[in-house]
Each structure stands twice: as C-alpha cells, then as structure tokens.
Design a protein around this motif. Structure first.
Motif, mmCIF file in Angstrom:
data_model
loop_
_atom_site.group_PDB
_atom_site.id
_atom_site.type_symbol
_atom_site.label_atom_id
_atom_site.label_comp_id
_atom_site.label_asym_id
_atom_site.label_seq_id
_atom_site.Cartn_x
_atom_site.Cartn_y
_atom_site.Cartn_z
ATOM 1 N N MET A 180 -36.046 -15.542 26.839
ATOM 2 C CA MET A 180 -36.679 -16.286 25.776
ATOM 3 C C MET A 180 -35.644 -17.806 25.705
ATOM 4 S SD MET A 180 -39.651 -15.844 23.635
ATOM 5 C CE MET A 180 -40.440 -16.920 22.631
ATOM 6 N N VAL A 181 -36.469 -18.989 25.953
ATOM 7 C CA VAL A 181 -35.659 -20.118 25.744
ATOM 8 C C VAL A 181 -36.490 -20.855 24.880
ATOM 9 C CG1 VAL A 181 -35.079 -22.214 26.964
ATOM 10 C CG2 VAL A 181 -35.207 -20.077 28.322
ATOM 11 N N ASP A 182 -35.879 -21.261 23.724
ATOM 12 C CA ASP A 182 -36.465 -22.042 22.725
ATOM 13 C C ASP A 182 -35.981 -23.398 22.663
ATOM 14 O OD1 ASP A 182 -37.736 -19.691 21.120
ATOM 15 O OD2 ASP A 182 -35.599 -18.903 20.775
ATOM 16 N N LEU A 183 -36.996 -24.213 22.582
ATOM 17 C CA LEU A 183 -36.947 -25.714 22.699
ATOM 18 C C LEU A 183 -36.844 -26.310 21.350
ATOM 19 C CD1 LEU A 183 -39.228 -26.417 25.570
ATOM 20 C CD2 LEU A 183 -36.987 -25.512 25.623
ATOM 21 N N PRO A 184 -36.394 -27.570 21.461
ATOM 22 C CA PRO A 184 -36.153 -28.652 20.240
ATOM 23 C C PRO A 184 -37.343 -29.679 20.755
ATOM 24 C CG PRO A 184 -35.007 -29.457 21.820
ATOM 25 C CD PRO A 184 -35.413 -27.944 22.527
ATOM 26 N N THR A 223 -31.659 -17.454 36.025
ATOM 27 C CA THR A 223 -30.895 -17.046 37.035
ATOM 28 C C THR A 223 -29.544 -16.458 36.769
ATOM 29 O OG1 THR A 223 -30.081 -19.217 37.114
ATOM 30 C CG2 THR A 223 -31.596 -18.914 38.801
ATOM 31 N N HIS A 224 -29.233 -16.476 35.452
ATOM 32 C CA HIS A 224 -28.070 -15.984 34.943
ATOM 33 C C HIS A 224 -28.413 -14.789 33.894
ATOM 34 C CE1 HIS A 224 -26.504 -19.576 36.528
ATOM 35 N NE2 HIS A 224 -25.270 -19.193 36.390
ATOM 36 N N LYS A 225 -29.416 -14.062 34.100
ATOM 37 C CA LYS A 225 -29.951 -12.914 33.087
ATOM 38 C C LYS A 225 -29.408 -13.304 31.743
ATOM 39 C CE LYS A 225 -31.103 -11.198 37.064
ATOM 40 N NZ LYS A 225 -32.672 -11.040 37.433
ATOM 41 N N ARG A 226 -29.642 -14.179 30.967
ATOM 42 C CA ARG A 226 -29.551 -14.461 29.675
ATOM 43 C C ARG A 226 -30.498 -13.897 28.582
ATOM 44 N NH1 ARG A 226 -24.520 -16.851 28.883
ATOM 45 N NH2 ARG A 226 -23.412 -16.286 31.000
ATOM 46 N N ARG A 227 -30.461 -13.415 27.694
ATOM 47 C CA ARG A 227 -31.472 -12.982 26.887
ATOM 48 C C ARG A 227 -32.447 -14.123 26.164
ATOM 49 N NH1 ARG A 227 -33.038 -11.074 21.810
ATOM 50 N NH2 ARG A 227 -34.421 -9.195 21.563
ATOM 51 N N ASP A 228 -31.315 -14.665 25.425
ATOM 52 C CA ASP A 228 -32.022 -15.828 24.726
ATOM 53 C C ASP A 228 -31.093 -17.203 24.863
ATOM 54 O OD1 ASP A 228 -32.405 -13.358 22.353
ATOM 55 O OD2 ASP A 228 -34.245 -14.582 22.810
ATOM 56 N N VAL A 229 -31.765 -18.274 24.993
ATOM 57 C CA VAL A 229 -31.299 -19.570 25.099
ATOM 58 C C VAL A 229 -31.795 -20.649 23.798
ATOM 59 C CG1 VAL A 229 -30.822 -21.619 26.497
ATOM 60 C CG2 VAL A 229 -30.472 -19.351 27.712
#
Length: 333
Positions: A180-184, A223-229
């Motif tokens: 999940m990538v949360d944006l500004p 590509t880096h298997k991160r849960r949240d960004v």
C-alpha cells in the motif's frame, strides 16, 4: 524474460508517470484507462524504451471489463507479475451538494476499481503462487478533509479491504505480496477535470509533489516487497497528527480545508468533468502546478529506514505536539 506490469489509471497523472517508470525499468506494461486516444499516445511514448506496451481502454468501475482486460494482458503479453491500482475519481463539493449518483460513481471508480483490480490480479496470481499487487492510497485515508468526502471514504475503504486480503493470503500460505502506497498532494490533471461544485478552481494542498515522486515509490514498493510506503513527510505528519488530536484537526480543517483546496480564481462555467465520462485532450502526467511542485521528497523513508525513523519520531514527537498546539492557538482553544 521481461516482467509484466499492469497499471490502472495510466492515461494521465500518477498512473501515467508510474507506467513510464515501469517501462523505463524494462517492464512490459499494460495500460488501463478510459480514454483510448490518450492511452494510445501514452503507449507510443512508452514504446521508446524498447518494451512492449499494450493499451486497453477500460472502465475500472466495470468488473467484467477489468476481467476482460486481465485476460487480454495474459494472452498478448504473458503472466502478470505486478498489478498497480491507481485509477480514481473525486468530486470537490460539500456532502450537502452531492447527489447519490455522484457518490456511487466516484466510489465505484476509486474503491471498487481497486477491488476489481485486486480480484482480477489475485485470481491469476494464485494459480502461479507468485505476483505483487500495489494499491495506491492517500494521506486522506487516515485524515479526511472537507470537500472530498467521497474520495476520502473510498481511500479508507481500500485500506480496510487490503488489510483483510493480506491476512487471507497469509492464511493460505501464498507467495503473493500486497503493498500500500499512500500519497501526498500531487501535481496531476485531476484539479482541472474533477467535478467541481465550489465555483473556484481546485488546487492540491501544499506542499505539492510531481507525479514522478510517487511513481518511484510505487515501483520501489512493487520490487522490494514492502508492506506500506508513506510518500512525503506531509503524509507522515497528517497521519500522526490525526492520531494525537483528531478533534482539533477537525476544527482546523473546517477553515483551512476549504481555503487550502481552492484558489481565488473562478472556475469556468464550462469546465470539464471526468466523473461519468473521460475528458478528451492531450493530458499527461503533470497538472498546471509545475512551478510549485517538488521533484523529490523523503518518500519511502519510513520503509527504508524504519528503526531510524521511529527513533527520530519518538524524539520529534515533541515538535509535532508543538505544531498541534499552534493550531489550537489559532482556533482559540
């Protein structure tokens, strides 16, 4: 063998920038969006990277159309490795001025569009027991603002659905990753073509970031298997401030949430609106705020350096509290 990525909302804005990022990194890319001419223009541009690009005009609110698009991708490009859900729609208006049809349509695009994307990707990835799904959220999923109730509600719903699905994938012992990538605030064309009932032109709340910033974060998450960004420090501040003093932020946004999202310019009476049908024209990744937008940020800081970040946050929490105190003083509380 090149990997294959599907990007929804790829005709413009963050979706367009994200498709460019994946193509630049050597992925074959399928582009899903509604406007066929804009998709074809994007496909021509991305083709210069020497990758295969497949434009598929698709309304993400239509589950059958999304399934058909996924089938076409696997038939023409091959097995999907990464599916990125970005397509969205919003309305700038208070709840009292929204119609039920507008609420339903924006919710179907922004929330159900991502659900349809997840389901289409998951059903194919399960058979191979591999793949990555990236859902694009927002700081507004954690701290809602006035005038965008439908968008904020949809983004919060995406968080809930995604967390449920993660647990199910763990239960089923699947090697499928969901990020999940949360944006500004991002400089995209949505502020020119979103349905606007306020009489003034809409704008993103500063600081504003260029769409390439979230595009890099999305690629990193995939590509880096991160849960949240969390992209950009304003996203971090919004999330943490709401945890500390949500009622105070409610009152602050009752004023700042209006002025921050609207310019002093009157909106054209014939301004386009893309809620129910796509707006034609040569729109790209960027909106009209290039002179105000940032090309970089601390994006992905919380995921690349988790331990350091939370140590700093523990110390810097006093600064956040001080900021909330300043808001309280402005409100006279």
């Amino acid at each position: 063998m090149p990997k294959i990525a599907v990007v929804t909302g790829a005709g413009a804005g963050v979706g367009r920038a994200t498709a460019e990022e994946f193509a630049r990194r050597g992925f074959d890319v399928a582009l899903l969006s509604r406007d066929p001419d804009r998709l074809q223009a994007a496909a021509t541009e991305l083709g210069r990277h020497g990758v295969r690009v497949l434009p598929i005009p698709t309304d993400m609110a239509d589950s059958e159309a999304v399934e058909a698009a996924a089938d076409k991708v696997e038939q023409q490009l091959g097995p999907i490795d990464v599916w990125v859900n970005i397509a969205m729609a919003t309305v700038f208006a208070p709840v009292s001025k929204l119609s039920a049809k507008e609420i339903e349509r924006a919710t179907r695009v922004t929330y159900l569009g991502q659900v349809h994307g997840m389901m289409a990707a998951l059903s194919r990835m399960r058979t191979r027991n591999r793949g990555t799904i990236v859902n694009v959220g927002s700081a507004l999923a954690y701290r809602s603002v006035p005038l965008q109730s439908v968008y904020c509600g949809a983004k919060a719903a995406i968080r809930g659905f995604t967390d449920s699905l993660r647990s199910e994938i763990i239960h089923d012992k699947l090697a499928i990753h969901i990020a999940m990538v949360d944006l500004p605030a991002v400089n995209t064309p949505q502020f020119d073509w979103a349905l606007n009932k306020m009489g003034k032109r809409a704008q993103p709340v500063a600081p504003i970031y260029q769409p390439e910033v979230p595009a890099r974060a999305i690629f990193f998450a995939a590509t880096h298997k991160r849960r949240d960004v969390w992209v950009g420090f304003p996203t971090v501040k919004a999330i943490l401030a709401n945890r500390i003093a949500p009622g105070l932020i409610d009152r602050y946004l009752a004023t700042a949430g209006y002025s921050g999202q609207l310019t002093d310019e009157s909106a054209p009476t014939d301004a386009p609106a893309n809620l129910f049908k796509p707006v034609p024209g040569p729109y790209g990744a960027h909106g009209r705020f290039d002179n105000k937008a940032r090309n970089g940020s601390w994006e992905m800081f919380t995921n690349r350096h988790r331990t350091a970040f939370f140590a700093i946050a523990a110390v810097g929490g006093l600064g956040l509290v001080a900021g909330v105190h300043q808001i309280a003083k402005r409100l006279g509380v």
